[in-house]
Design a protein around this motif. Structure first.
Motif, mmCIF file in Angstrom:
data_model
loop_
_atom_site.group_PDB
_atom_site.id
_atom_site.type_symbol
_atom_site.label_atom_id
_atom_site.label_comp_id
_atom_site.label_asym_id
_atom_site.label_seq_id
_atom_site.Cartn_x
_atom_site.Cartn_y
_atom_site.Cartn_z
ATOM 1 N N UNK A 252 0.882 -1.174 0.000
ATOM 2 C CA UNK A 252 0.000 0.000 0.000
ATOM 3 C C UNK A 252 0.918 1.223 0.000
ATOM 4 N N UNK A 253 0.382 2.388 -0.307
ATOM 5 C CA UNK A 253 1.159 3.629 -0.196
ATOM 6 C C UNK A 253 0.442 4.583 0.735
ATOM 7 N N UNK A 254 1.217 5.267 1.554
ATOM 8 C CA UNK A 254 0.629 6.280 2.421
ATOM 9 C C UNK A 254 0.973 7.656 1.880
ATOM 10 N N UNK A 255 -0.012 8.522 1.862
ATOM 11 C CA UNK A 255 0.246 9.940 1.586
ATOM 12 C C UNK A 255 0.300 10.607 2.955
ATOM 13 N N UNK B 196 7.200 11.365 0.825
ATOM 14 C CA UNK B 196 6.145 11.847 1.732
ATOM 15 C C UNK B 196 4.754 11.666 1.127
ATOM 16 N N UNK B 197 4.671 11.820 -0.176
ATOM 17 C CA UNK B 197 3.367 11.723 -0.848
ATOM 18 C C UNK B 197 3.035 10.293 -1.271
ATOM 19 N N UNK B 198 4.031 9.420 -1.299
ATOM 20 C CA UNK B 198 3.805 8.073 -1.841
ATOM 21 C C UNK B 198 4.716 7.105 -1.099
ATOM 22 N N UNK B 199 4.370 6.833 0.147
ATOM 23 C CA UNK B 199 5.252 6.069 1.033
ATOM 24 C C UNK B 199 4.871 4.586 0.990
ATOM 25 N N UNK B 200 5.752 3.718 0.445
ATOM 26 C CA UNK B 200 5.350 2.313 0.298
ATOM 27 C C UNK B 200 5.467 1.527 1.603
ATOM 28 N N UNK B 201 4.476 0.715 1.866
ATOM 29 C CA UNK B 201 4.528 -0.194 3.026
ATOM 30 C C UNK B 201 4.043 -1.563 2.567
ATOM 31 N N UNK B 202 4.817 -2.590 2.896
ATOM 32 C CA UNK B 202 4.408 -3.937 2.502
ATOM 33 C C UNK B 202 3.621 -4.598 3.634
ATOM 34 N N UNK B 203 2.410 -5.028 3.304
ATOM 35 C CA UNK B 203 1.572 -5.736 4.286
ATOM 36 C C UNK B 203 1.798 -7.225 4.088
ATOM 37 N N UNK B 204 2.253 -7.895 5.162
ATOM 38 C CA UNK B 204 2.627 -9.312 5.049
ATOM 39 C C UNK B 204 1.426 -10.245 5.248
ATOM 40 N N UNK B 205 0.450 -9.797 6.022
ATOM 41 C CA UNK B 205 -0.716 -10.646 6.306
ATOM 42 C C UNK B 205 -1.650 -9.918 7.248
ATOM 43 N N UNK B 206 -2.769 -10.570 7.585
ATOM 44 C CA UNK B 206 -3.694 -9.937 8.533
ATOM 45 C C UNK B 206 -3.216 -10.187 9.951
ATOM 46 N N UNK B 207 -3.653 -9.338 10.861
ATOM 47 C CA UNK B 207 -3.431 -9.573 12.282
ATOM 48 C C UNK B 207 -4.336 -10.721 12.729
ATOM 49 N N UNK B 208 -4.251 -11.120 14.028
ATOM 50 C CA UNK B 208 -5.010 -12.292 14.491
ATOM 51 C C UNK B 208 -6.527 -12.096 14.455
ATOM 52 N N UNK B 209 -7.230 -13.181 14.121
ATOM 53 C CA UNK B 209 -8.694 -13.179 14.113
ATOM 54 C C UNK B 209 -9.239 -12.790 15.499
#
Ligand SMILES: Cc1cc2nc3c(=O)[nH]c(=O)nc-3n(C[C@H](O)[C@H](O)[C@H](O)COP(=O)(O)OP(=O)(O)OC[C@H]3O[C@@H](n4cnc5c(N)ncnc54)[C@H](O)[C@@H]3O)c2cc1C
Length: 393
Positions: free
Chosen positions: A250-253, A314-327
């Motif tokens: 995802x990218x954060x602005x 700052x306008x397009x900050x990439x973050x890699x999401x590895x998986x969901x948190x716990x159910x």
């Protein structure tokens, strides 16, 4: 809610619940303000249930936000519409509403049996584990409202799913909804910034079909990833994308109200003698956690990075999401009894006389009052189904 409808029809109603007291998740929802519904126009409201909106529509239309507000008024609880359109009881608490509701139900003749855990059926009868041993209860009909599988300490554990599958009831596995996502942060970020809000911020995501999504809101950096309303709203989309294609970026602005040009200009205009982090805090009033994110992404090259690159980051900050948190920690769950296992009255096709309602059904929705609305609305619908089923001859 099902008990309320049934007793209004003159039926004799018993409620069995595994916990020592009723409505624990409802009370927990009250700790966050009890957002019980939403004032969106019903057509837009229904979009929040995605594919399930087709079969949920008649139920939610029959008990919509304004019906929920009148129902609360009938229990002496006024409500208000917040600036975001969300509906809350005036005091934003669940306890007074639950207290008045339980009192009215008991006065109407509903009998509550606590610490009675449903463990299956013996023939057509209900089999319950109780403090005094196993009990079998026969009834003309039953409504199951066993909840989803998040926050199991509040009573809903989802441990009936395999038993249902074995009985030939179509179910979908439980998955976290309105949940956090895992990110691999450095030790520094974990130690110094876990628990810090990232706000304002916009989350930008492009799916595998090239469709892009952007929404502004608030996030919180946690030890294991990202939490907060903004990412919860994308949880179904991101969860399924990760399941299909692995980790997602995802990218954060981090400066959602400023254009890239504006950010660049402000950085250029900052006195040259200042360090990068000072430029970020003085020229752009960036919070400590946002500064740390930028420093991390430049990996010690901060002094050499051009201001153009910093502005872009700052306008397009990439973050890699590895998986969901716990159910267990999610606000709600997807999965449960599939709509195809039920008739239009919410009665199980393979178990005539047994109706299923609430979060135990396979639908999901973002936060915003949609979860409680559909839980209440399906409970009313299922109870009306019981009445029509009992009157069939
Ligand atoms: C922290 C948190 C905050 C939330 N905030 C909101 C909010 O603001 N707005 C909103 O719309 N939604 C909110 N929700 C979601 C909402 O609370 C749930 O969607 C809703 O409570 C589901 O209702 P339900 O009756 O289907 O299930 P539940 O509320 O989970 O109730 C199920 C009941 O069944 C009992 N039970 C389960 N299994 C058995 C068994 N085998 N035998 C006997 N009894 C059993 C449980 O003890 C429980 O009392 C929140 C949830 C959480 C966790």
């Amino acid at each position: 809610m099902a008990a309320e409808v049934l007793v209004e029809h003159g039926l004799s109603v018993s409620v069995y619940d595994a916990m020592p007291s009723a409505g624990r998740k409802f009370l927990q929802a009250g700790r966050g303000g009890l957002n019980i519904s939403h004032s969106l126009h019903i057509d837009d409201f229904l979009h929040n249930y995605n594919e399930a909106s087709t079969w949920l529509a008649p139920m939610v239309r029959a008990f919509d936000a304004s019906a929920i507000q009148s129902w609360m008024r009938s229990l002496g609880i006024d409500s208000f519409v917040g600036s975001s359109g969300r509906i809350f009881p005036t005091e934003k608490k669940a306890a007074p509403l639950l207290r008045a509701w339980l009192h009215r139900l008991k006065q109407s003749g509903v009998v509550f049996h606590m610490k009675h855990r449903f463990v299956g059926w013996q023939g057509q009868a209900l089999s319950l584990d109780t403090p005094t041993g196993q009990k079998t209860i026969a009834s003309d009909a039953m409504v199951l409202a066993l909840g989803g599988a998040s926050w199991p300490q509040l009573g809903s554990k989802g441990d009936w799913l395999d038993m249902f599958a074995r009985l030939g009831i179509e179910v979908a596995p439980f998955r976290p909804a309105n949940c956090s996502f895992n990110v691999v942060w450095s030790e520094y970020m974990q130690q110094q910034h876990a628990g810090s809000p990232i706000k304002p911020v916009a989350l930008v995501y492009e799916d595998a079909h090239g469709q892009s999504y952007r929404r502004q809101g608030e996030l919180m950096l946690s030890l294991s990833g990202l939490e907060g309303g903004l990412i919860y709203g994308y949880s179904a989309l991101l969860r399924e994308a990760i399941a299909d294609n692995g980790p997602q970026t995802i990218h954060l602005d981090l400066l959602p109200s400023l254009s890239l040009d504006h950010v660049r200009q402000k950085l250029m205009q900052a006195p040259q003698r200042l360090s990068l982090s000072n430029k970020l805090t003085t020229a752009l009033k960036l919070s400590a956690v946002k500064v740390a994110l930028i420093q991390e992404s430049l990996k010690g090259e901060a002094s050499k990075a051009s201001l153009k690159i910093v502005a872009e980051r700052l306008k397009h900050y990439p973050i890699q999401l590895m998986g969901t948190g716990p159910l267990a920690e999610a606000i709600s769950s997807a999965g449960g009894v599939k709509a195809t296992a039920l008739d239009e009255r919410l009665m199980l096709k393979v178990k005539p006389g047994v109706f299923c309602v609430g979060e135990m059904l396979d639908w999901e929705a973002p936060t915003g009052g949609y979860l409680l609305t559909a839980s209440l609305a399906t409970a009313r619908w299922g109870a009306q189904g019981v009445v029509s089923w009992l009157n069939r001859v």
